[in-house]
Scaffold this motif. Sequence first.
Motif, short mmCIF file in Angstrom:
data_model
loop_
_atom_site.label_atom_id
_atom_site.label_comp_id
_atom_site.label_asym_id
_atom_site.label_seq_id
_atom_site.Cartn_x
_atom_site.Cartn_y
_atom_site.Cartn_z
N LEU A 89 0.85 -1.25 0.21
CA LEU A 89 0.05 -0.02 0.06
C LEU A 89 1.00 1.30 -0.08
N ASN A 90 2.07 0.96 0.79
CA ASN A 90 2.92 2.44 0.67
C ASN A 90 3.69 2.71 -0.67
N TYR A 91 3.64 1.58 -1.48
CA TYR A 91 4.13 1.93 -3.02
C TYR A 91 2.94 2.39 -3.68
N LEU A 92 1.92 1.94 -3.64
CA LEU A 92 0.42 2.42 -4.21
C LEU A 92 0.49 3.91 -3.92
N ASN A 93 0.73 4.15 -2.66
CA ASN A 93 0.61 5.66 -2.44
C ASN A 93 1.75 6.63 -2.83
N ILE A 94 2.92 5.94 -3.13
CA ILE A 94 4.18 6.77 -3.61
C ILE A 94 3.70 6.96 -5.11
N GLY A 95 3.10 5.92 -5.87
CA GLY A 95 2.63 6.23 -7.15
C GLY A 95 1.92 7.15 -7.48
N GLU A 96 0.63 7.03 -6.52
CA GLU A 96 -0.41 7.98 -6.63
C GLU A 96 0.25 9.54 -6.45
N ARG A 97 1.33 9.60 -5.75
CA ARG A 97 1.84 11.21 -5.54
C ARG A 97 2.63 11.47 -6.68
N HIS A 98 3.03 10.48 -7.52
CA HIS A 98 3.84 10.84 -8.75
C HIS A 98 2.96 11.05 -10.03
N LYS A 99 1.88 10.83 -9.89
CA LYS A 99 0.84 10.61 -11.18
C LYS A 99 0.88 12.21 -11.43
N SER A 100 0.58 12.42 -12.83
CA SER A 100 0.58 13.61 -13.52
C SER A 100 -1.10 14.20 -13.25
N MET A 101 -1.06 15.37 -12.72
CA MET A 101 -2.25 16.31 -12.37
C MET A 101 -2.43 17.36 -13.14
N ALA A 102 -3.62 17.64 -13.49
CA ALA A 102 -3.88 19.03 -14.10
C ALA A 102 -5.35 19.56 -13.73
N ALA A 103 -5.63 20.65 -13.80
CA ALA A 103 -6.77 21.28 -13.52
C ALA A 103 -7.89 20.94 -14.98
N THR A 104 -8.85 20.84 -14.87
CA THR A 104 -9.83 20.81 -15.87
C THR A 104 -11.16 21.84 -15.63
N GLU A 105 -11.91 22.16 -16.52
CA GLU A 105 -13.06 22.90 -16.25
C GLU A 105 -13.82 22.25 -15.14
N MET A 106 -13.92 20.84 -15.22
CA MET A 106 -14.80 20.09 -14.17
C MET A 106 -14.18 19.78 -12.99
N ASN A 107 -12.93 19.84 -12.75
CA ASN A 107 -12.07 19.48 -11.65
C ASN A 107 -10.81 20.03 -11.33
N ASP A 108 -10.73 20.54 -10.35
CA ASP A 108 -9.22 21.12 -10.25
C ASP A 108 -8.26 20.51 -9.88
N ARG A 109 -8.33 19.09 -9.72
CA ARG A 109 -7.25 18.45 -9.45
C ARG A 109 -7.49 16.90 -10.27
N SER A 110 -7.25 16.78 -11.54
CA SER A 110 -7.82 15.85 -12.35
C SER A 110 -6.59 14.86 -12.80
N SER A 111 -6.40 13.71 -12.79
CA SER A 111 -5.64 12.75 -13.40
C SER A 111 -5.71 12.75 -14.98
N ARG A 112 -4.89 12.97 -15.67
CA ARG A 112 -5.09 13.21 -17.04
C ARG A 112 -4.45 12.00 -17.74
N SER A 113 -4.45 10.88 -17.00
CA SER A 113 -3.53 9.71 -17.64
C SER A 113 -4.46 8.54 -17.32
N HIS A 114 -3.61 7.29 -17.62
CA HIS A 114 -4.20 5.84 -17.13
C HIS A 114 -3.09 5.34 -16.49
N THR A 115 -3.25 4.67 -15.32
CA THR A 115 -2.32 3.91 -14.67
C THR A 115 -2.48 2.43 -14.47
#
Length: 130
Positions: A89-115
């Motif tokens: 679970l710690n590795y899962l959390n580390i990876g989540e922190r490293h994901k690319s995030m960007a704001a969209t019109e619908m969501n200010d913290r959206s993942s713009r990727s697939h993992t």
Amino acid sequence: ARDIFACISKDTEHTYVVRVSFMEIYNEGVFDLLVGGNANDQLCDGGGGGSGPNRSSSRTALDVRKHPKKGFFVENLTSHRVDNLDTLLNYLNIGERHKSMAATEMNDRSSRSHTIFRITLERKKIGAAA
């Protein structure tokens, strides 16, 4: 994942190795979310994450290759051994922190990727030849 470790703890006839890897597909590139990740890293407090589209520019895209017998794989994707659910679970959390995030019109913290978070399990009978 909880069931994996529960079954392993009950099996006295085999030894197991559990490994995890975590990749992101973003802007037509494949990136390792666990590069530089260490199971001893501090867990995030719910904030953070990647810093948007420019985050991927500092990372190196990995190549997808095809092995004649094993099929497709991501070259140089790291794999980390885990011995318990908390480390996984710690590795899962580390990876989540490293994901690319960007704001969209619908969501200010959206993942713009697939993992893809991959758990690999190796089992070997105790006393069997290597």
